[in-house]
Every structure is written in C-alpha cells, then in structure tokens.
Design a protein around this motif. Structure first.
Motif, PDB file in Angstrom:
ATOM      1  N   LEU A 149      70.554 152.069  32.207  1.00 58.99           N
ATOM      2  CA  LEU A 149      70.373 151.003  33.190  1.00 58.99           C
ATOM      3  C   LEU A 149      70.299 151.625  34.570  1.00 58.99           C
ATOM      4  O   LEU A 149      70.648 152.782  34.776  1.00 58.99           O
ATOM      5  N   SER A 150      69.808 150.828  35.502  1.00 63.22           N
ATOM      6  CA  SER A 150      69.783 151.206  36.909  1.00 63.22           C
ATOM      7  C   SER A 150      70.102 149.965  37.724  1.00 63.22           C
ATOM      8  O   SER A 150      70.429 148.911  37.170  1.00 63.22           O
ATOM      9  N   ASP A 151      69.974 150.090  39.037  1.00 60.83           N
ATOM     10  CA  ASP A 151      70.247 148.944  39.905  1.00 60.83           C
ATOM     11  C   ASP A 151      69.201 147.860  39.755  1.00 60.83           C
ATOM     12  O   ASP A 151      69.416 146.735  40.182  1.00 60.83           O
ATOM     13  N   TYR A 152      68.071 148.198  39.136  1.00 63.76           N
ATOM     14  CA  TYR A 152      66.942 147.271  39.103  1.00 63.76           C
ATOM     15  C   TYR A 152      66.316 147.115  37.722  1.00 63.76           C
ATOM     16  O   TYR A 152      65.353 146.338  37.571  1.00 63.76           O
ATOM     17  N   ASP A 153      66.808 147.810  36.711  1.00 64.63           N
ATOM     18  CA  ASP A 153      66.073 147.832  35.455  1.00 64.63           C
ATOM     19  C   ASP A 153      66.969 148.283  34.306  1.00 64.63           C
ATOM     20  O   ASP A 153      68.133 148.639  34.512  1.00 64.63           O
ATOM     21  N   VAL A 154      66.393 148.269  33.090  1.00 62.33           N
ATOM     22  CA  VAL A 154      66.985 148.933  31.934  1.00 62.33           C
ATOM     23  C   VAL A 154      65.937 149.879  31.381  1.00 62.33           C
ATOM     24  O   VAL A 154      64.749 149.770  31.666  1.00 62.33           O
ATOM     25  N   GLY A 155      66.374 150.837  30.582  1.00 62.02           N
ATOM     26  CA  GLY A 155      65.428 151.767  29.993  1.00 62.02           C
ATOM     27  C   GLY A 155      64.529 151.081  28.979  1.00 62.02           C
ATOM     28  O   GLY A 155      64.956 150.172  28.264  1.00 62.02           O
TER      29      GLY A 155
END
Length: 323
Positions: free
Chosen positions: A159-165
C-alpha cells in the motif's frame, strides 16, 4: 502518522518512478531496504555510501525491477542481499520467471540472494531488530518489516498513501487479490505508528491509509476484470517511463509482443489487438498518457533512464548463481 519524527538512525527519501523510495537503516550493520531501478543503480549506491558508508545488507521487499535494480552493483562491492524465501529459492535456481522481468519486459541485472527470509524471522538492521512479516499478494514472496519498539512498518508495494499494489492473476492465480487483502489486514492489526511505503510520501495518518487501502483492495477482490485492467495500466505506464516513451508507430507492435498483455487479454476475453487499442485509448482519455513529439509518454512524474542501462539479459540468460 504521529508528529514524532523518524528515529535518528532512519534515513528516508521519496523518489519518483521508476525507482522505489530509499530507506537506509544506519548503525553498526547498515542496511538498505530495496535498491531501485537498474538505470539508477550508481546513484542509489552512491547515496547509500554517502549516508552510511559501506552497506552490509540490502533487504528486498519483493523482486520487481524497481526494487532490485541496484542489487547487482551493490553485491559486486560486498553487500549481501536478503529476500523472501520463495523468491530467494527461485533466484538460486535461475528460474526464467525470476523478477517477472521477461513477463513484464522490465530489465533486472543478475544477482543472487545471500539471506533467505522467513515469516517471523528477526533481522538486525542498523542497530535495531526488525521482524520479517510475510505479506504476499502483489507478489507471492512480498514481505514487510516491523520494528516494534518504534512501531515502524515497511510495507513495500502492499500500500501507499494513494494506492495499493496491483496483482497478477495470470502468474499468481485467481486468489492473488484475496491474498493481498489478507496481508493488508495482517499489517493493519499491528497498529503501526509510521508506514514506510516504497512509493509516494509517508502517509500522514496510518489509520486513514489502511482504511483506504483495505477498501481499494476489496474492490480488486470484488471486480477481477477491473483488477486486470488496473495491472495492465500500471505495467504499460512503467514501460513508457523507462523507455522515454514509445514512438507512435511502434506502440501496437510493442504491445502485441508482450506476454503481460496477452495474458490480460485472455483473462478479459479479448484479443490482444483489441485490448491494446482499448488500453491506449482509455489511458489517453484519462490523461495517464499523452502524445508528445511523436511518442506516447506516461504523464506521472518520473525520471529519465539512459537507454543503455536497459541492456541486461533476461533471467533465462543469467549466469549460474555462484554465492
């Protein structure tokens, strides 16, 4: 995220695609988490040396090209490489599918894994102990790193601040999205103070980041076709980034020759030709790609790659592992 800063022994730098962020754990056993794209291997190694001197160990969260591209160069100077056991074993065997490099058409210089990592294993990185957390989904060997005293969680591409893998149903099977969702839930249960993602900024609020990620991951489970489209867009955008775009008259031949596109077309019940046209058209309409100077280019922020750095062999042609 708490207003408390990162510990003084953590050095973190956000980088645009095609590289992963830099995370250096300083101390008596300096460690680097992931090593970026092969085109910037020299810069990655120089950055690590400038901040910590010789690097003892690189820990790969997973084996995609933007995470392992500096491994070969660093290993040549004496740095060890650690990675999840499933990927370590495949690298040792020199499986043709290593790093999904050929499937994705993303170059990776040959390396070996010195330290296979299993779930729950404790690693001394810098001057702190970190626990290995298996988090499959984005790849089967994906892992996270947990530092319980500081409650720091390295999440890789989960995950990131704006998305998932994105997930790869073609290579990893129909349960890949559900596996990724389960991994996210496991990480959320740790209640980390700070999330350290491989792409984008450190999330300002870990709870919100997990809530958003869990919602998006559930969407990939509920909409497999949407998940296939999501992956195809990400892979194609990355291809444009590392090649400084693709000439308009070469786009169709390039896409028609790609294994990832053929697999996506099969999963979506389309011909590769139809999917290629749909993919380019939809990304142009959304603004994800643009036509500029006779080339199709990715719109997202990225740094340029020297073309000669892409000339490394696919894993099927890597020399036998010697370490």
């Amino acid at each position: 995220m708490s207003e408390e800063p990162l510990p003084s022994w953590v050095t973190w730098q956000q980088r645009p695609f095609p590289d992963a962020n830099l995370l250096l754990l300083r101390g008596r056993q300096p460690a680097l988490v992931d090593s970026g794209f092969v085109g910037h291997a020299e810069q990655t190694a120089a950055w690590g040396r400038a901040h910590a001197g010789p690097i003892d160990l690189v820990v790969n969260t997973h084996w995609h090209s933007d995470h392992v591209g500096g491994n070969a160069l660093l290993q040549a100077s004496g740095t060890g490489i650690a990675a999840g056991t499933p990927e370590a074993e495949a690298i040792a065997r020199r499986d043709p599918g290593c790093c999904a490099a050929e499937h994705l058409d993303q170059p990776v210089a040959p390396y070996t894994v010195d330290v296979p990592l299993d779930d729950g294993q404790i690693l001394r990185l810098g001057d702190a102990d970190w626990q290995v957390i298996r988090t499959p989904g984005h790849t089967p060997g994906h892992l996270a790193l947990w530092q319980p005293e500081e409650r720091l969680l390295v999440v890789g591409d989960a995950l990131s601040d704006y998305d998932v893998g994105w997930v790869n149903f073609a290579l990893d099977g129909p349960d890949a999205a559900a596996t990724a969702l389960a991994s996210l839930k496991r990480m959320a249960d740790l209640a980390p103070r700070v999330l350290l993602p491989s792409h984008g900024p450190i999330p300002a609020d870990t709870g919100t980041a997990f809530t958003t990620a869990l919602r998006r991951a559930q969407r990939l489970v509920d909409d497999p076709a949407g998940a296939v489209w999501y992956g195809a867009r990400r892979i194609f955008a990355f291809a444009l980034m590392i090649r400084d775009g693709i000439r308009t008259d070469e786009i169709e031949p390039y896409l028609h020759a790609r294994a990832w596109l053929t697999d996506a077309a099969r999963l979506l019940g389309r011909t590769p030709e139809a999917l290629a046209a749909e993919l380019v058209g939809s990304m142009l309409r959304s603004g994800a790609v643009v036509l500029q100077d006779g080339r199709l280019r990715a719109s997202a922020e990225h740094t340029l790659i020297a073309a000669e750095s892409l000339r490394v062999p696919y894993p099927r042609a890597w020399p036998a592992a010697t370490r």
